[in-house]
Scaffold this motif. Structure first.
Motif, PDB file in Angstrom:
ATOM      1  N   ILE A 133      30.395  43.918  37.721  1.00  0.00           N
ATOM      2  CA  ILE A 133      31.581  43.962  38.240  1.00  0.00           C
ATOM      3  C   ILE A 133      31.732  43.288  39.366  1.00  0.00           C
ATOM      4  O   ILE A 133      33.122  42.224  39.470  1.00  0.00           O
ATOM      5  CB  ILE A 133      32.125  45.453  38.432  1.00  0.00           C
ATOM      6  CG1 ILE A 133      31.621  46.188  37.149  1.00  0.00           C
ATOM      7  CG2 ILE A 133      33.182  45.902  38.865  1.00  0.00           C
ATOM      8  CD1 ILE A 133      31.803  47.798  37.139  1.00  0.00           C
ATOM      9  N   TYR A 149      34.453  40.149  40.067  1.00  0.00           N
ATOM     10  CA  TYR A 149      35.681  40.279  40.748  1.00  0.00           C
ATOM     11  C   TYR A 149      35.588  39.149  41.887  1.00  0.00           C
ATOM     12  O   TYR A 149      36.705  38.487  42.030  1.00  0.00           O
ATOM     13  CB  TYR A 149      35.313  41.627  41.658  1.00  0.00           C
ATOM     14  CG  TYR A 149      36.697  41.816  42.577  1.00  0.00           C
ATOM     15  CD1 TYR A 149      37.903  42.203  42.216  1.00  0.00           C
ATOM     16  CD2 TYR A 149      36.476  41.423  43.955  1.00  0.00           C
ATOM     17  CE1 TYR A 149      39.124  42.207  43.004  1.00  0.00           C
ATOM     18  CE2 TYR A 149      37.488  41.700  44.854  1.00  0.00           C
ATOM     19  CZ  TYR A 149      38.993  42.137  44.441  1.00  0.00           C
ATOM     20  OH  TYR A 149      39.716  42.137  45.333  1.00  0.00           O
ATOM     21  N   GLN A 182      38.517  35.812  42.116  1.00  0.00           N
ATOM     22  CA  GLN A 182      39.518  35.724  43.271  1.00  0.00           C
ATOM     23  C   GLN A 182      39.585  34.328  43.857  1.00  0.00           C
ATOM     24  O   GLN A 182      38.429  33.709  43.821  1.00  0.00           O
ATOM     25  CB  GLN A 182      39.206  36.828  44.451  1.00  0.00           C
ATOM     26  CG  GLN A 182      39.304  38.177  43.958  1.00  0.00           C
ATOM     27  CD  GLN A 182      40.577  38.652  43.772  1.00  0.00           C
ATOM     28  OE1 GLN A 182      41.472  38.431  44.607  1.00  0.00           O
ATOM     29  NE2 GLN A 182      41.005  39.088  42.655  1.00  0.00           N
ATOM     30  N   ARG A 232      37.301  36.718  51.280  1.00  0.00           N
ATOM     31  CA  ARG A 232      38.208  37.569  51.224  1.00  0.00           C
ATOM     32  C   ARG A 232      37.692  38.542  50.141  1.00  0.00           C
ATOM     33  O   ARG A 232      37.925  39.925  50.184  1.00  0.00           O
ATOM     34  CB  ARG A 232      39.629  37.155  51.200  1.00  0.00           C
ATOM     35  CG  ARG A 232      40.831  38.132  51.351  1.00  0.00           C
ATOM     36  CD  ARG A 232      42.154  37.924  50.739  1.00  0.00           C
ATOM     37  NE  ARG A 232      41.985  38.379  49.405  1.00  0.00           N
ATOM     38  CZ  ARG A 232      42.927  38.053  48.480  1.00  0.00           C
ATOM     39  NH1 ARG A 232      43.622  36.973  48.652  1.00  0.00           N
ATOM     40  NH2 ARG A 232      42.689  38.529  47.151  1.00  0.00           N
ATOM     41  N   ASP A 245      36.803  42.559  50.119  1.00  0.00           N
ATOM     42  CA  ASP A 245      37.409  43.666  49.490  1.00  0.00           C
ATOM     43  C   ASP A 245      36.281  44.493  48.924  1.00  0.00           C
ATOM     44  O   ASP A 245      36.563  45.652  48.723  1.00  0.00           O
ATOM     45  CB  ASP A 245      38.133  43.099  48.066  1.00  0.00           C
ATOM     46  CG  ASP A 245      39.681  42.650  48.427  1.00  0.00           C
ATOM     47  OD1 ASP A 245      39.847  42.634  49.744  1.00  0.00           O
ATOM     48  OD2 ASP A 245      40.158  41.540  47.771  1.00  0.00           O
ATOM     49  N   TRP A 262      35.341  46.910  51.346  1.00  0.00           N
ATOM     50  CA  TRP A 262      36.419  47.950  51.674  1.00  0.00           C
ATOM     51  C   TRP A 262      36.258  48.751  50.122  1.00  0.00           C
ATOM     52  O   TRP A 262      36.329  50.050  50.599  1.00  0.00           O
ATOM     53  CB  TRP A 262      37.673  47.226  51.401  1.00  0.00           C
ATOM     54  CG  TRP A 262      38.864  48.132  51.339  1.00  0.00           C
ATOM     55  CD1 TRP A 262      39.841  48.390  52.523  1.00  0.00           C
ATOM     56  CD2 TRP A 262      39.682  48.521  50.149  1.00  0.00           C
ATOM     57  NE1 TRP A 262      40.873  49.167  52.099  1.00  0.00           N
ATOM     58  CE2 TRP A 262      40.730  49.361  50.624  1.00  0.00           C
ATOM     59  CE3 TRP A 262      39.387  48.567  48.881  1.00  0.00           C
ATOM     60  CZ2 TRP A 262      41.585  49.759  49.792  1.00  0.00           C
ATOM     61  CZ3 TRP A 262      40.359  49.249  48.000  1.00  0.00           C
ATOM     62  CH2 TRP A 262      41.248  50.000  48.317  1.00  0.00           C
ATOM     63  N   ALA A 263      36.220  48.378  49.186  1.00  0.00           N
ATOM     64  CA  ALA A 263      35.830  49.265  48.058  1.00  0.00           C
ATOM     65  C   ALA A 263      34.791  50.394  48.174  1.00  0.00           C
ATOM     66  O   ALA A 263      34.730  51.424  48.024  1.00  0.00           O
ATOM     67  CB  ALA A 263      35.772  48.497  46.831  1.00  0.00           C
ATOM     68  N   GLN A 276      46.980  41.471  46.310  1.00  0.00           N
ATOM     69  CA  GLN A 276      45.654  41.618  46.738  1.00  0.00           C
ATOM     70  C   GLN A 276      45.343  43.305  46.827  1.00  0.00           C
ATOM     71  O   GLN A 276      44.204  43.805  46.543  1.00  0.00           O
ATOM     72  CB  GLN A 276      45.710  41.304  48.313  1.00  0.00           C
ATOM     73  CG  GLN A 276      45.408  39.844  48.571  1.00  0.00           C
ATOM     74  CD  GLN A 276      45.456  39.583  49.913  1.00  0.00           C
ATOM     75  OE1 GLN A 276      46.416  38.799  50.274  1.00  0.00           O
ATOM     76  NE2 GLN A 276      44.358  39.817  50.738  1.00  0.00           N
ATOM     77  N   ALA A 334      44.449  44.268  43.267  1.00  0.00           N
ATOM     78  CA  ALA A 334      43.153  43.837  42.941  1.00  0.00           C
ATOM     79  C   ALA A 334      42.187  44.804  43.602  1.00  0.00           C
ATOM     80  O   ALA A 334      41.097  45.145  43.038  1.00  0.00           O
ATOM     81  CB  ALA A 334      42.767  42.691  43.331  1.00  0.00           C
ATOM     82  N   ARG A 335      42.231  44.919  44.916  1.00  0.00           N
ATOM     83  CA  ARG A 335      41.399  45.888  45.341  1.00  0.00           C
ATOM     84  C   ARG A 335      41.331  47.383  44.989  1.00  0.00           C
ATOM     85  O   ARG A 335      40.104  47.744  44.762  1.00  0.00           O
ATOM     86  CB  ARG A 335      41.825  46.135  47.139  1.00  0.00           C
ATOM     87  CG  ARG A 335      41.161  45.109  47.841  1.00  0.00           C
ATOM     88  CD  ARG A 335      41.261  45.436  49.286  1.00  0.00           C
ATOM     89  NE  ARG A 335      42.569  46.208  49.926  1.00  0.00           N
ATOM     90  CZ  ARG A 335      43.577  45.398  50.490  1.00  0.00           C
ATOM     91  NH1 ARG A 335      43.120  43.960  50.586  1.00  0.00           N
ATOM     92  NH2 ARG A 335      44.451  45.797  50.723  1.00  0.00           N
ATOM     93  N   LEU A 336      42.340  47.621  44.530  1.00  0.00           N
ATOM     94  CA  LEU A 336      42.469  49.180  43.759  1.00  0.00           C
ATOM     95  C   LEU A 336      41.659  49.266  42.550  1.00  0.00           C
ATOM     96  O   LEU A 336      40.882  49.989  42.215  1.00  0.00           O
ATOM     97  CB  LEU A 336      43.701  49.702  43.797  1.00  0.00           C
ATOM     98  CG  LEU A 336      44.442  49.938  45.351  1.00  0.00           C
ATOM     99  CD1 LEU A 336      45.967  50.210  44.757  1.00  0.00           C
ATOM    100  CD2 LEU A 336      43.722  51.072  45.857  1.00  0.00           C
ATOM    101  N   LEU A 378      39.461  47.118  41.939  1.00  0.00           N
ATOM    102  CA  LEU A 378      37.573  47.008  42.078  1.00  0.00           C
ATOM    103  C   LEU A 378      37.405  48.397  42.389  1.00  0.00           C
ATOM    104  O   LEU A 378      36.204  48.871  42.038  1.00  0.00           O
ATOM    105  CB  LEU A 378      37.709  46.104  42.971  1.00  0.00           C
ATOM    106  CG  LEU A 378      36.240  45.868  43.908  1.00  0.00           C
ATOM    107  CD1 LEU A 378      35.223  45.335  42.464  1.00  0.00           C
ATOM    108  CD2 LEU A 378      36.223  45.065  44.959  1.00  0.00           C
ATOM    109  N   LEU A 379      37.873  48.976  43.340  1.00  0.00           N
ATOM    110  CA  LEU A 379      37.622  50.493  43.681  1.00  0.00           C
ATOM    111  C   LEU A 379      37.581  51.381  42.359  1.00  0.00           C
ATOM    112  O   LEU A 379      36.494  51.993  42.293  1.00  0.00           O
ATOM    113  CB  LEU A 379      38.683  51.112  44.759  1.00  0.00           C
ATOM    114  CG  LEU A 379      38.531  52.611  45.107  1.00  0.00           C
ATOM    115  CD1 LEU A 379      37.098  53.033  45.484  1.00  0.00           C
ATOM    116  CD2 LEU A 379      39.535  52.962  46.032  1.00  0.00           C
ATOM    117  N   ASP A 423      36.878  50.668  39.163  1.00  0.00           N
ATOM    118  CA  ASP A 423      35.865  50.108  38.567  1.00  0.00           C
ATOM    119  C   ASP A 423      34.562  50.725  39.179  1.00  0.00           C
ATOM    120  O   ASP A 423      33.776  51.203  38.254  1.00  0.00           O
ATOM    121  CB  ASP A 423      35.828  48.522  38.305  1.00  0.00           C
ATOM    122  CG  ASP A 423      36.882  48.151  37.357  1.00  0.00           C
ATOM    123  OD1 ASP A 423      37.498  49.039  36.771  1.00  0.00           O
ATOM    124  OD2 ASP A 423      37.099  46.782  37.383  1.00  0.00           O
TER     125      ASP A 423
END
Lengths: 570, 429
Positions: free
Chosen positions: A538, A542, A546, A551, A555, A558-559, B203, B206-208, B210-211, B213
């Motif tokens: 995953i 990702y 991107q 960046r 992310d 961040w996730a 952005q 996309a981040r959300l 990923l979170l 997933d």
């Protein structure tokens, strides 16, 4: 003072006897054999003092006893246990529980790769010696002992916090710790231990909090009327309160700076007395009234009773609180409601923990070590279908939620990786205790040489405190309670601070050229484990999708920091 | 039996529209209501007198004999003088001069009689209608009940907002689950912060994703209800970030004159924020005024508190009226209990046996007094109002069916309000 102490000892030993019998009867009530053994008429002097496990146990022995007790109830209920945690799960858990933060990146792989069979025990011992342990214990005891009221918030309590840190850094025995809290005398700037009596404005406030924290009993409702459910009477409440009745707040003004302190001998004003006050002579819970010298402080006598072998509450209250912190749920819930009619799930185990804690000199490290060494503590948080519904018999470790301080410190542990390109093991790794201060000898910590030092320490704390107060929910929440609301989620998602991850990515990318390797390091840093195959796929997908790889990696940080796994201890 | 199973992965992107009803989330307590029927489908909704509610919560317990139930003939009951109001025959405290001119909008209930005398227990009792842990159930607060029963599940903003200094469990959603927890605003002049995500909207998207997933793995392996709670909270927060309605949280968009009218203090700004939120379709707003626990210097403190309360509450009522909102907005003034009618030292103690609350708006018959305390304010002589009566009254006005049976996850049937309430029908006469 010594005179007054010996005067009461003789009388209350005998006076308490009958009550103690009743008390041990119900605390041990789940075991029929034990109960019938005790159910002799309470006559004579030596009939009843025999308690389970009279022998002093080592931490490892106590750990085995914990497992025996827990297994007994699980067997009776036919609940299967989850397997032992894997090393990664255990490591992150014990770091969080003992030091209040996740393991720093450079510690993770050495532990995972360590093949010694006693590496878990070694890690527990190592963590108990860190500065982070002292800080984490201090965070908890600040909340227990300093009321979160507007009046107490108006002032800074730096010396009190330093006093706590010194006590935990040197592993001061718990009875001595409590003696320090309750018999503190002098000005706060010289003796931080005065902070706790000082921050209680009134007699009832002090009585409520300290009885809940130190004895684990709720006698508050008995302030105005006999307790609706429990056996507490108004006289229990006001008899306990009477021990605090000589505490006087001191005040002085030097060079236009106000200073505060407390003393049981001073001339200044006593704590405020609420209107519902009833005049009752100082009385221990259970009804015994010590002979007190009216010219001497009362609280030393109260402390003697607290830590005496006959007090059924003091050691158990601490053990129960500690158990709750480590295991997610108190053996008795609520933790401040120890009483005969509320024996909890494992009354014999709680009695044993309290007894051994006392016999081992109220050694806090000992008790933490014993619990953490047990298989009960080391089980995985992954439930089985057959034990999923269990939330009170310890078939698996519940998923706990990081407290606000733990969350803030854990985020910092990750972000610090980006602060200095050299990956700074010195700051990120747990620190060894500083040179033991004067507190090691039992004296109050050395007086700070200057106000500047205090102010510097305050500033260092303010970022942590600010973060924690934004996330703070109800007082003393259940360790499993998820309290993040929308404002907190928004901060975790959107505040600039959460995007410092880009620097972490920068540092990790410098040292690891392969994206796969960077991803693995990010997982080790944030979650103290390697990513699963699914996760690698995953995340790599990702990053490739991107336009900007740095960046995209940011992310990922961040996730992970925003995920459920990060904000929980499992 | 209806416990959500986190082994079922939530579909991709779903959480961006997560709040559209039906996403099962585990409650903190582990109880889940098995019923799905919403109040809007019941006939109670049609009988609702109000669409939204503001509760002005006097935290610590306000003294009735210094505010709305003075006893001028008994010197020991207080030093403050009664003043005439717009309504002949009704007098209130001299400390509330502005409000005295709009007493015709209020029904003063002088016969509250409750049973919990300790703050935390009383807060739970008065916010949920049940005593703390009664029957081992995690009872939801009234705000959470309103969120569940009359809240719009598609709304961008939460249905329940609490403007309060402290978060405590008396506000909690209990068995209704995280979806119905209050949004806490601790500083009304700051509102809700961090509403803007750094970077471009795509952005964030996309981040959300990923979170979302990455959440699946932990949810599947650990099966903790926290995964569901986390998802709910994040989903709601994201929806709010994306909504233009979120600007309702910003009181600085009001004119200076309007902010002066409400009072530039926590409570005044809180009342103003409440009005803005009601206009943005928030259903339930609580505004706290803390500091009523006057054990020691009662008179000084009460004077100060009333100086804050009077302009704030008066501005809220008149402003709602000017905007045509008062008729279908219920405003309740209350605390967790009252205070001893006689002094003890310079202070007053907690007192649940006889105290006062106010009802305003929602088309109630204003300018009336309901119930009566005795000559010394110590007991209730006429029309005692219990916690159940009080809760049922509010539920009735809001169109919440409190007689309806709610079946908990373990099959136990409960009701939102405890046995045999007698709503205060005198409010409409």
């Amino acid at each position: 003072m010594t005179g007054s102490r010996t005067a009461f000892v003789g009388s209350y030993r005998l006076g308490l006897m009958a009550w103690l019998v009743a008390s041990s009867l119900s605390f041990g009530g789940a075991n029929a054999a034990e109960t019938s053994a005790v159910r002799k008429p309470p006559v004579g002097k030596q009939t009843t003092t025999k308690k389970p496990a009279a022998k002093k146990l080592s931490a490892a022995e106590l750990a085995r006893q914990i497992d025996v007790h827990v297994a007994r109830s699980l067997d009776a209920k036919k609940i299967p246990t989850s397997p032992r945690s894997e090393d990664a799960e255990f490591m992150r858990r014990v770091y969080l529980d003992v030091t209040g933060t996740i393991p720093p990146l450079d510690r993770v792989e050495p532990f995972l790769n360590d093949s010694r069979s006693d590496k878990r025990a070694r890690l527990i011992d190592e963590l108990l010696g860190t500065e982070e342990y002292a800080r984490h214990m201090t965070d908890q005891w600040r909340e227990f002992l300093i009321p979160n009221t507007a009046a107490s918030a108006r002032r800074r309590h730096e010396t009190g916090i330093q006093w706590l840190e010194a006590a935990f850094r040197t592993n001061r025995p718990y009875d001595e710790f409590v003696r320090g809290v309750l018999t503190a005398d002098g000005m706060q700037r010289n003796n931080g231990a005065t902070t706790f009596l000082l921050t209680h404005q009134s007699l009832d406030e002090a009585t409520d909090r300290l009885s809940r924290v130190l004895l684990g009993v709720q006698i508050t409702c008995a302030q105005c009327h006999d307790h609706p459910f429990a056996d507490w009477k108004q006289d229990d409440y006001w008899g306990t309160a009477a021990f605090f009745s000589k505490v006087k707040h001191q005040y002085e003004r030097i060079e236009r700076v106000e200073h505060y302190g407390v003393s049981e001998r001073g001339e200044r004003k006593p704590m405020m007395v609420p209107p519902s006050h009833r005049v009752v002579p100082p009385t221990f819970l259970g009804g015994t009234r010590p002979q007190l010298d009216p010219d001497e402080p009362y609280l030393p006598v109260f402390v003697d009773w607290l830590s005496s072998a006959e007090n059924p509450y003091f050691a158990r209250a601490f053990a129960n609180r500690l158990w709750r912190k480590l295991m997610g749920r108190g053996l008795v819930e609520p933790v401040d409601d120890l009483r005969e009619a509320n024996p909890g799930t494992h009354p014999e185990l709680l009695a044993l923990l309290g007894e051994q804690f006392r016999r081992n000199g109220f050694d806090v490290h000992y008790l933490i070590r014993a619990v953490a060494l047990s298989e009960t503590y080391q089980r995985t948080s992954r439930s089985l279908d057959a034990n999923r519904a269990d939330a009170e018999w310890y078939s698996h470790m519940p998923v706990k939620v990081l407290t606000p301080y733990m969350l803030g410190d854990s985020i910092q542990t990750v972000m610090l990786l980006g602060d200095t390109p050299a990956a700074t093991p010195a700051t990120a790794a747990p620190t060894k205790p500083a040179t033991p201060p004067a507190a090691a000898s039992g004296k109050p910590p050395a007086e700070p040489s200057a106000d500047d030092q205090l102010k510097a320490a305050q500033r260092a704390r303010s970022t942590r405190d600010q973060f924690a107060s934004f996330f703070r929910g109800e007082e003393n929440p259940a360790p499993t309670l998820y309290e993040t609301g929308m404002p907190q989620a928004l901060r975790l998602m959107n505040s600039q601070d959460m995007f410092r991850g880009s620097r972490v990515v920068g540092v990790l990318s410098q040292k690891n050229k392969q994206p796969e390797k960077v991803i693995e390091q990010i997982y080790l840093a944030a979650l103290a484990r390697r990513p699963t195959g699914d996760e690698r796929r995953i995340v790599l997908g990702y990053v490739k999708s991107q336009p900007d790889a740095t960046r995209a990696m940011t992310d990922v940080v961040w996730a992970l920091l925003n995920g459920t796994e990060f904000v929980t201890n499992h | 039996m209806n416990r959500p199973d986190f082994q079922v992965p939530l579909s991709r992107r779903e959480w961006l529209r997560l709040s559209t009803a039906g996403v099962a989330t585990a409650s903190l307590s582990g109880w889940l209501p098995a019923m799905a029927a919403r109040a809007s489908e019941t006939k109670r909704a049609a009988e609702a007198r109000a669409k939204r509610i503001v509760v002005l919560w006097m935290d610590g317990g306000p003294p009735h004999t210094d505010t709305f139930d003075l006893k001028p003939d008994v010197a020991e009951c207080g030093i403050f003088k009664p003043i005439d109001t717009k309504v002949p025959g009704i007098q209130i405290s001299e400390l509330l001069p502005r409000f005295s001119k709009i007493v015709d909008r209020a029904a003063i209930v002088r016969s509250m009689s409750t049973i919990e005398n300790e703050h935390n227990r009383a807060r739970v009792h008065l916010r949920t209608g049940f005593r703390d842990s009664q029957g081992g159930v995690a009872w939801p607060s009234l705000g959470s009940i309103c969120s569940q029963e009359i809240g719009d599940p598609n709304a961008d903003l939460p249905s329940y907002v609490a403007i309060a200094e402290r978060r405590d469990k008396s506000f909690a959603p209990g068995f209704l689950g995280t979806r119905h927890q209050p949004l806490f605003v601790t500083n009304p002049s700051k509102g809700v912060e961090n509403l803007a995500a750094p970077g471009a909207p795509e952005q964030l998207a996309a981040r959300l994703d990923l979170l979302d997933d990455l959440e699946q793995g932990f949810a599947r392996d650990y099966r903790s209800p926290i995964s569901g709670d986390h998802k709910t909270v994040y989903g709601r927060a994201v929806q709010m970030m994306r909504s233009s309605k979120a600007k309702a949280f910003d009181v600085t968009q009001e004119s200076d004159a309007m902010r002066e009218r409400y009072g530039k203090n926590r409570f005044g700004e809180g009342c103003l924020l409440a009005r803005r939120l009601l206009e943005a379709d928030v259903k339930y707003v609580e505004v706290g005024l803390e500091g009523w626990d006057t054990h020691f210097e009662n008179n000084d403190q009460i004077k100060k508190l009333c100086g804050t309360l009077d302009p704030g509450m008066t501005a809220l009522i008149t402003d709602l009226e000017e905007r045509g909102l008062l008729d279908d907005t219920l405003v309740v003034w209350m605390g967790e209990f009252g205070r001893t009618p006689k002094f003890k030292g310079k202070g007053r103690d907690h007192y649940a046996k006889a105290w006062t609350t106010l009802f305003m708006g929602a088309g109630i018959t204003g300018g009336q007094v309901i119930g009566r305390s005795d000559a010394t304010g110590a007991t209730v002589e006429d029309r005692p109002v219990s916690v159940q009566d009080f809760m049922a009254t509010i539920c009735g006005i809001m169109g919440v069916d409190c007689e309806k049976e709610v079946v908990l996850a373990d099959g136990r049937p409960v009701k939102f309000v405890d046995k045999d309430p007698k709503p205060i029908t005198e409010l409409y006469r």
